[in-house]
Design a protein around this motif. Structure first.
Motif, PDB file in Angstrom:
ATOM      1  N   ALA A 101      47.200 -80.298 134.024  1.00  8.93           N
ATOM      2  CA  ALA A 101      45.804 -79.869 133.988  1.00  8.93           C
ATOM      3  C   ALA A 101      44.941 -80.812 134.829  1.00  8.93           C
ATOM      4  CB  ALA A 101      45.301 -79.825 132.547  1.00  8.93           C
ATOM      5  N   CYS A 102      45.171 -82.116 134.700  1.00  8.14           N
ATOM      6  CA  CYS A 102      44.419 -83.098 135.498  1.00  8.14           C
ATOM      7  C   CYS A 102      44.693 -82.898 136.985  1.00  8.14           C
ATOM      8  CB  CYS A 102      44.803 -84.521 135.111  1.00  8.14           C
ATOM      9  SG  CYS A 102      44.279 -84.989 133.473  1.00  8.14           S
ATOM     10  N   VAL A 122      51.620 -80.956 130.047  1.00  4.84           N
ATOM     11  CA  VAL A 122      50.462 -80.058 130.113  1.00  4.84           C
ATOM     12  C   VAL A 122      49.213 -80.832 130.520  1.00  4.84           C
ATOM     13  CG1 VAL A 122      48.937 -78.548 128.791  1.00  4.84           C
ATOM     14  CG2 VAL A 122      51.405 -78.414 128.438  1.00  4.84           C
ATOM     15  N   ALA A 123      49.020 -82.003 129.905  1.00  7.88           N
ATOM     16  CA  ALA A 123      47.826 -82.804 130.204  1.00  7.88           C
ATOM     17  C   ALA A 123      47.823 -83.240 131.673  1.00  7.88           C
ATOM     18  CB  ALA A 123      47.755 -84.013 129.278  1.00  7.88           C
ATOM     19  N   ARG A 176      55.534 -73.353 126.295  1.00  9.79           N
ATOM     20  CA  ARG A 176      55.990 -74.411 125.394  1.00  9.79           C
ATOM     21  C   ARG A 176      56.314 -75.730 126.081  1.00  9.79           C
ATOM     22  NH1 ARG A 176      56.564 -71.267 121.004  1.00  9.79           N
ATOM     23  NH2 ARG A 176      57.310 -69.176 121.366  1.00  9.79           N
ATOM     24  N   LYS A 177      55.529 -76.087 127.096  1.00 12.90           N
ATOM     25  CA  LYS A 177      55.704 -77.423 127.673  1.00 12.90           C
ATOM     26  C   LYS A 177      55.073 -78.445 126.729  1.00 12.90           C
ATOM     27  CE  LYS A 177      57.438 -75.626 131.412  1.00 12.90           C
ATOM     28  NZ  LYS A 177      58.841 -75.225 131.162  1.00 12.90           N
ATOM     29  N   GLY A 178      55.515 -79.699 126.835  1.00  6.40           N
ATOM     30  CA  GLY A 178      55.030 -80.742 125.931  1.00  6.40           C
ATOM     31  C   GLY A 178      53.611 -81.188 126.238  1.00  6.40           C
ATOM     32  N   LEU A 179      53.091 -82.077 125.382  1.00  8.54           N
ATOM     33  CA  LEU A 179      51.709 -82.529 125.516  1.00  8.54           C
ATOM     34  C   LEU A 179      51.454 -83.212 126.845  1.00  8.54           C
ATOM     35  CD1 LEU A 179      51.041 -84.143 122.020  1.00  8.54           C
ATOM     36  CD2 LEU A 179      50.639 -81.817 122.776  1.00  8.54           C
ATOM     37  N   LEU A 180      52.318 -84.170 127.188  1.00  9.31           N
ATOM     38  CA  LEU A 180      52.092 -84.963 128.393  1.00  9.31           C
ATOM     39  C   LEU A 180      52.167 -84.119 129.668  1.00  9.31           C
ATOM     40  CD1 LEU A 180      51.293 -87.809 129.063  1.00  9.31           C
ATOM     41  CD2 LEU A 180      53.693 -88.439 129.168  1.00  9.31           C
ATOM     42  N   ILE A 230      45.179 -77.885 124.213  1.00  2.39           N
ATOM     43  CA  ILE A 230      45.745 -76.574 124.520  1.00  2.39           C
ATOM     44  C   ILE A 230      47.241 -76.569 124.210  1.00  2.39           C
ATOM     45  CG2 ILE A 230      46.208 -74.945 126.398  1.00  2.39           C
ATOM     46  CD1 ILE A 230      43.300 -75.028 125.799  1.00  2.39           C
ATOM     47  N   ALA A 270      51.290 -74.296 128.343  1.00  2.00           N
ATOM     48  CA  ALA A 270      51.454 -74.378 126.890  1.00  2.00           C
ATOM     49  C   ALA A 270      52.100 -73.107 126.357  1.00  2.00           C
ATOM     50  CB  ALA A 270      50.102 -74.607 126.222  1.00  2.00           C
ATOM     51  N   ALA A 303      38.993 -85.577 137.133  1.00  2.00           N
ATOM     52  CA  ALA A 303      40.294 -84.993 136.780  1.00  2.00           C
ATOM     53  C   ALA A 303      40.745 -85.481 135.408  1.00  2.00           C
ATOM     54  CB  ALA A 303      41.328 -85.346 137.842  1.00  2.00           C
ATOM     55  N   ALA A 361      46.693 -75.250 132.011  1.00  2.00           N
ATOM     56  CA  ALA A 361      47.109 -75.778 130.707  1.00  2.00           C
ATOM     57  C   ALA A 361      47.572 -74.659 129.778  1.00  2.00           C
ATOM     58  CB  ALA A 361      45.955 -76.548 130.058  1.00  2.00           C
ATOM     59  N   VAL A 362      46.811 -73.549 129.758  1.00  2.00           N
ATOM     60  CA  VAL A 362      47.177 -72.444 128.864  1.00  2.00           C
ATOM     61  C   VAL A 362      48.521 -71.845 129.271  1.00  2.00           C
ATOM     62  CG1 VAL A 362      46.570 -70.092 128.151  1.00  2.00           C
ATOM     63  CG2 VAL A 362      44.817 -71.872 128.176  1.00  2.00           C
TER      64      VAL A 362
END
Lengths: 254, 105
Positions: B91-92, B87-88, B81-85, A177, B78, A167, B74-75
């Motif tokens: 996705a995990c 989204v990451a 317009r969600k932030g980096l954290l 992304i 994103a 994960a 993730a796509v």
């Protein structure tokens, strides 16, 4: 910048670096594990991760060491695979704040990885300049994640369950992304650049002969090709060189 | 292999890699004026990230299916317009849940 602004910039950097550090753990974990499997002592694997802070170059270096290659071969392998960092440093050199003297440039150069570069670039748009304090915050978790992941992988490869490692493997890409999709949604130019880079990268990955090129080379070729195409088709309007939406989005955050 | 030789390898790797990173930053202090070069440097991060993400993302997890689900999540996030954290993490989590479901079914 007053003290409160500096603290805020540091915090922003730190939290931007968090997903990078998390993503790095799974990759550097694998590096630590592989290094030990190839007969390298754990301290050497950890030292390499801490001093190199790069994935593709380290994995290739591992092969050179395992084959007892010459130092010249090692230097050439690193040069080719890591040449893309020169592009990124060049791009950084155009976005630095006024406080960046020689020492500060030398410090951030250490942490010029694909991911750190990408995240910081997303913050340096709309005429905004990168702040040193932000960069320091940004560097912390990637360095800890990369080195720490190697420590775990080298010392005890059974600690993280497989499902968690798998994960975590997507953390870095999720972050990528999040960086490329919003501007690609708003600007046809960015969308065209991203899609051409993706198409080229797939071509290099799947086409016969081409797929034998190293990952570092492929990234250099795709990066240069797609960006040149973008610069030729859609020169970014002077004088600010940045789309307005990003400006708005990042103005209050950084 | 001797510790000394390992240290030499490490020094060569780290030295070359650092020089590549530091030289452009230290030597290049002027502002670039050419619109083409400026635009080129502006597009570089997006192009590099695109090339690095696809197709590598499809082999980043234990199964192609979970990677696709993670990528899709993730796509979509994103795109909104969600932030980096967030989204990451999402996705995990999507990968984790997908692989768990795959084992259950």
């Amino acid at each position: 910048m007053n003290a409160a602004e500096r603290r805020q910039a540091f915090k922003t950097g730190f939290f931007d670096g968090l997903p990078i550090g998390l993503g790095y753990i799974s990759v550097s974990f694998t590096f630590g594990m592989m290094a030990v499997e190839k007969g390298m002592p754990a301290w050497a694997a950890i030292l390499i991760s801490f001093t190199n802070l790069t994935s593709a170059g380290q994995f290739a270096g591992l092969d050179v060491i395992a084959a007892s290659g010459s130092m010249i071969e090692m230097a050439l392998v690193q040069l080719v695979i890591n040449l893309r960092y020169a592009l990124m440093s060049l791009s950084w050199s155009q976005r630095l704040g006024p406080e960046f003297n020689l020492i500060k440039r030398m410090i951030i150069a250490y942490a010029d990885t694909d991911e750190v570069f990408a995240v910081s670039s997303a913050r340096a748009v709309g005429g905004k300049r990168l702040r040193f304090i932000y960069m320091v915050g940004l560097m912390i978790m990637p360095v800890i994640g990369w080195t720490g992941g190697t420590v775990i992988g080298a010392l005890a490869s059974a600690i993280l369950p497989d499902a968690v490692r798998s994960a975590l493997g997507l953390a870095i890409y999720g972050m990528f992304i999040a960086i490329i999709v919003p501007p690609a949604r708003d600007h046809r130019s960015v969308a065209v650049v991203v899609l051409s880079a993706v198409a080229a990268s797939c071509l290099f990955h799947f086409a016969p002969v081409l797929k034998r090129l190293s990952t570092g080379f492929v990234i250099i070729i795709c990066g240069i090709g797609a960006s040149a195409l973008g610069a030729w088709l859609f020169p970014v309007p002077e004088p600010d060189c940045k789309p307005p939406d990003l400006e708005e989005r990042s103005a209050h955050e950084c | 292999m001797s510790a000394e030789r390992l240290l030499w390898y490490t020094a060569v790797m780290a030295g070359v890699t650092y020089l590549i990173r530091v030289l452009p930053l230290v030597l290049f202090r002027r502002e670039i004026k050419s619109p083409f070069v400026k635009s080129f440097l502006y597009y570089i991060p997006y192009a590099v990230l695109g090339a690095m993400t696809i197709p590598a993302v499809f082999s980043a997890t234990r199964s192609l299916v979970s990677a696709c689900v993670g990528l899709a999540v993730a796509v979509i996030m994103a795109w909104h317009r969600k932030g980096l954290l967030p989204v990451a993490i999402a996705a995990c989590a999507a990968v984790f849940v997908t692989e768990w479901l795959m084992r259950m079914l």
